[in-house]
Motif scaffolding. Structure first.
Motif, PDB file in Angstrom:
ATOM      1  N   GLU A   1       0.827  -1.206   0.000  1.00 19.69           N
ATOM      2  CA  GLU A   1       0.000   0.000   0.000  1.00 19.69           C
ATOM      3  C   GLU A   1       0.862   1.258   0.000  1.00 19.69           C
ATOM      4  OE1 GLU A   1      -3.268   0.446  -0.301  1.00 19.69           O
ATOM      5  OE2 GLU A   1      -3.372  -1.704  -0.704  1.00 19.69           O
TER       6      GLU A   1
ATOM      7  N   ILE B   1      -1.033  -3.435  -8.247  1.00 20.98           N
ATOM      8  CA  ILE B   1      -0.670  -2.059  -7.899  1.00 20.98           C
ATOM      9  C   ILE B   1      -0.938  -1.118  -9.070  1.00 20.98           C
ATOM     10  CG2 ILE B   1       1.269  -0.529  -7.353  1.00 20.98           C
ATOM     11  CD1 ILE B   1       2.494  -2.837  -5.760  1.00 20.98           C
TER      12      ILE B   1
ATOM     13  N   LYS C   1       2.135   1.772  -3.482  1.00 22.64           N
ATOM     14  CA  LYS C   1       1.028   2.240  -4.322  1.00 22.64           C
ATOM     15  C   LYS C   1       0.783   3.736  -4.117  1.00 22.64           C
ATOM     16  CE  LYS C   1      -2.389  -0.542  -4.242  1.00 22.64           C
ATOM     17  NZ  LYS C   1      -3.610  -1.238  -3.755  1.00 22.64           N
TER      18      LYS C   1
END
Length: 301
Positions: free
Chosen positions: A96, A133, A99
């Motif tokens: 995350e 992603i 990303k």
């Protein structure tokens, strides 16, 4: 003595000219100062080269120009980042976090990715993680009416045409100009990506592999230049006729082609007479030159 501590009026500062001289690291530092400077940095057109290395299940390496950032898992929903040998812990999963950082560049309409290199060590599981992603970012761009990832050169390490196609279709058709593939072995299912509109916009094509890519020759009519590196030796008497046919049927009628080169580990002459080396043959409007390790094709003016 009283000093005016109010922030300067950015409209009176030639900030755009200053930003043009800042590298990526300096821009990143500047945009953290305050909201006004962050907006100024983000609204200024810039370019960046990005290397996304997803070759391990526990960490991801991201190279932004000359900045290397390593993201690794540090417990549940916690990421440890290593930037210039300095460690930083973020309360977010490492995928995350990557990303989010990638989104800063891909989602900014004023940022152009000059070169996007993607690696996943030919591992299907890692490839799926990388796609997740990029496809998430792509979906967000599409929802905002943007055409895709604004990338000029896409560089992939894959022999799988379906994998290449899945990534190539994420690229904005209006920005893609160059495609570079390192297949390591033989390119399979190349027809999966050559039918995409992004392929039609490719003008520079490079391919590295261990097998001679006969099928690719038929779809190179749209490119301006190509460079094919065949890592093994080849017999000239076997490839010379297909190459001459390729020149006559694909390169001669092409309105874009200017220059192409095929490099081999070694070109074995066998029954081909030695005087053919270092000489040029004119086929229509293309000159073909055969050397010990290269075959060069050039459009005649």
């Amino acid at each position: 003595m009283n000093r005016d501590s109010s922030p300067p009026n950015l409209d009176t500062i030639p900030l755009k000219g200053v930003l043009n001289y800042l590298n990526l690291k300096e821009r990143s530092v500047l945009r953290k100062v305050n909201r006004a400077l962050r907006e100024a940095v983000d609204s200024n057109c810039t370019t960046v080269s990005l290397n996304f290395d997803f070759c391990h299940s526990q960490f991801i390496t991201l190279n932004l120009d000359d900045i290397e950032i390593v993201y690794c898992s540090d417990g549940v929903n916690q990421c440890e980042m290593l930037v210039y040998q300095k460690r930083k812990t973020v309360k977010s999963g490492y995928v995350e976090t990557v990303k989010k950082d990638l989104g800063i560049y891909f989602k900014n309409p004023n940022t152009r990715i000059t070169n996007l290199k993607l690696q996943w060590d030919y591992d299907t599981h890692l490839y799926e993680g990388l796609c997740q992603i990029l496809e998430t970012i792509f979906d967000e761009l599409s929802q905002n009416g943007l055409g895709g990832l604004r990338v000029e050169t896409l560089e992939l390490y894959s022999y799988n045409g379906a994998q290449i196609a899945r990534l190539l279709r994420l690229i904005d058709v209006n920005t893609i100009n160059s495609l570079r593939l390192d297949t390591h072995v033989h390119l399979y299912d190349g027809d999966q990506f050559v039918n995409l509109p992004q392929w039609e916009r490719v003008r520079d094509f490079q391919l590295v592999g261990s097998h001679f890519p006969h099928k690719i020759f038929n779809v190179l009519g749209n490119v301006t230049s190509f460079n094919i590196k065949h890592e093994n030796g080849v017999d000239l008497e076997i490839i010379i006729e297909p190459i001459y046919l390729f020149v006559s049927t694909v390169l001669n009628p092409s309105e874009n082609f200017q220059y192409g080169q095929i490099t081999c580990g070694n070109i074995r002459l066998l029954d081909i007479p030695f005087p053919m080396l270092n000489t040029s043959r004119i086929l229509g409007n293309v000159s073909v030159t055969i050397q010990r390790n290269t075959i060069t094709m050039e459009k005649l003016l």
